[in-house]
Structure formats: structure tokens, C-alpha cells
Write a protein that holds these residues in place. Structure first.
Motif, short mmCIF file in Angstrom:
data_model
loop_
_atom_site.label_atom_id
_atom_site.label_comp_id
_atom_site.label_asym_id
_atom_site.label_seq_id
_atom_site.Cartn_x
_atom_site.Cartn_y
_atom_site.Cartn_z
N MET A 48 -20.47 -86.78 -42.03
CA MET A 48 -19.74 -85.63 -42.48
C MET A 48 -19.20 -84.82 -41.32
O MET A 48 -18.11 -84.31 -41.39
N ASP A 49 -19.99 -84.70 -40.30
CA ASP A 49 -19.61 -83.89 -39.15
C ASP A 49 -18.42 -84.52 -38.42
O ASP A 49 -17.52 -83.81 -37.99
N ASN A 50 -18.39 -85.85 -38.32
CA ASN A 50 -17.28 -86.53 -37.64
C ASN A 50 -15.99 -86.42 -38.43
O ASN A 50 -14.92 -86.26 -37.85
N SER A 51 -16.06 -86.49 -39.76
CA SER A 51 -14.84 -86.40 -40.57
C SER A 51 -14.26 -84.98 -40.51
O SER A 51 -13.04 -84.80 -40.50
N GLY A 52 -15.10 -83.97 -40.46
CA GLY A 52 -14.61 -82.59 -40.34
C GLY A 52 -13.94 -82.35 -39.01
O GLY A 52 -12.90 -81.68 -38.92
N MET A 53 -14.52 -82.90 -37.94
CA MET A 53 -13.92 -82.75 -36.61
C MET A 53 -12.61 -83.54 -36.53
O MET A 53 -11.64 -83.06 -35.94
N ARG A 64 -10.55 -84.18 -39.07
CA ARG A 64 -9.55 -83.40 -39.82
C ARG A 64 -9.04 -82.21 -38.99
O ARG A 64 -7.86 -81.90 -38.97
N GLY A 65 -9.94 -81.55 -38.31
CA GLY A 65 -9.55 -80.42 -37.47
C GLY A 65 -8.63 -80.84 -36.34
O GLY A 65 -7.63 -80.17 -36.05
N LEU A 66 -8.93 -81.96 -35.70
CA LEU A 66 -8.06 -82.47 -34.63
C LEU A 66 -6.71 -82.89 -35.16
O LEU A 66 -5.68 -82.67 -34.52
N LEU A 67 -6.69 -83.51 -36.36
CA LEU A 67 -5.41 -83.90 -36.96
C LEU A 67 -4.56 -82.68 -37.30
O LEU A 67 -3.34 -82.66 -37.06
N CYS A 68 -5.18 -81.65 -37.85
CA CYS A 68 -4.45 -80.41 -38.17
C CYS A 68 -3.93 -79.75 -36.90
O CYS A 68 -2.78 -79.29 -36.85
N LEU A 69 -4.75 -79.70 -35.88
CA LEU A 69 -4.34 -79.12 -34.61
C LEU A 69 -3.19 -79.91 -34.00
O LEU A 69 -2.22 -79.34 -33.48
#
Length: 106
Positions: free
Chosen positions: A1-6, A8-13
Motif C-alpha cells: 500500500m505504501d509503495n502504490s501511494g508513493m 501515485r504521488g510521483l505520477l501526479c507530481l
């Protein structure tokens, strides 16, 4: 879960960075074009000379109302039929023509 959230954050950034990369300020200064301040005075003189010339030309050209031919609006009657001839009532504005069959500005 932690890797998928990070991830997604990198993709959005990354998406925001790509979208914002081409945006710049809309203000343009003379420094952007390498114009000297001495050229600005010459440019101002040129503009004043053009305004004088255009003012003289505007005085020479008389508007249609001064010539006795009024301007019609779109859809107004612009001509009248006198037997085989057609007489002009008024001039159609820009972008309109007097239709000889309907005798209206279209």
C-alpha cells in the motif's frame, strides 16, 4: 500500500511538472527583443507621423452619409424597382450586398 501511494504521488507530481513547464509570463519588455532606449524615441516619432498621415487621409475621405447615400442595416430595403430599372435607396454595410431579386441587404 505504501509503495502504490508513493507511486501515485510521483505520477501526479510528474504530471503537474509537465503541464506547468510551458507556462511563462505574458509580459513582454523591450529587453526581450534587444531594443535600445534610443530606438524607442524613433519609434514614437514614426507613430506620430503615421497618426498625422492617417488624420489627413480621414479628412479627405467623406463618409457615405455626407455624399447623400444613407447606410442600411442587414435585412433593410436597399433598392426600389422602377420598371426595368432598379433605383438605390441606401448602401448596405460591410459584409452585406443588396440582393436585386429581394431588394434587401443580405
Amino acid at each position: 500500500m505504501d509503495n502504490s501511494g508513493m507511486l501515485r504521488g510521483l505520477l501526479c507530481l510528474g504530471l503537474v511538472a509537465v503541464l506547468c513547464h510551458g507556462q511563462t509570463s505574458q509580459e513582454v519588455s523591450s529587453e526581450d527583443f534587444g531594443v535600445d532606449r534610443s530606438d524607442v524615441g524613433a519609434e514614437r516619432d514614426f507613430i506620430e507621423a503615421m497618426e498625422r498621415i492617417l488624420g489627413k487621409m480621414h479628412d479627405r475621405v467623406s463618409p457615405p452619409e455626407k455624399r447623400g447615400i444613407q447606410m442600411c442595416g442587414m435585412g433593410d430595403r436597399c433598392a426600389m424597382k422602377f420598371g426595368p430599372r432598379i433605383g438605390k435607396l441606401c448602401d448596405c454595410g460591410r459584409g452585406a450586398n443588396c440582393n436585386s431579386y429581394l431588394l434587401k441587404c443580405i
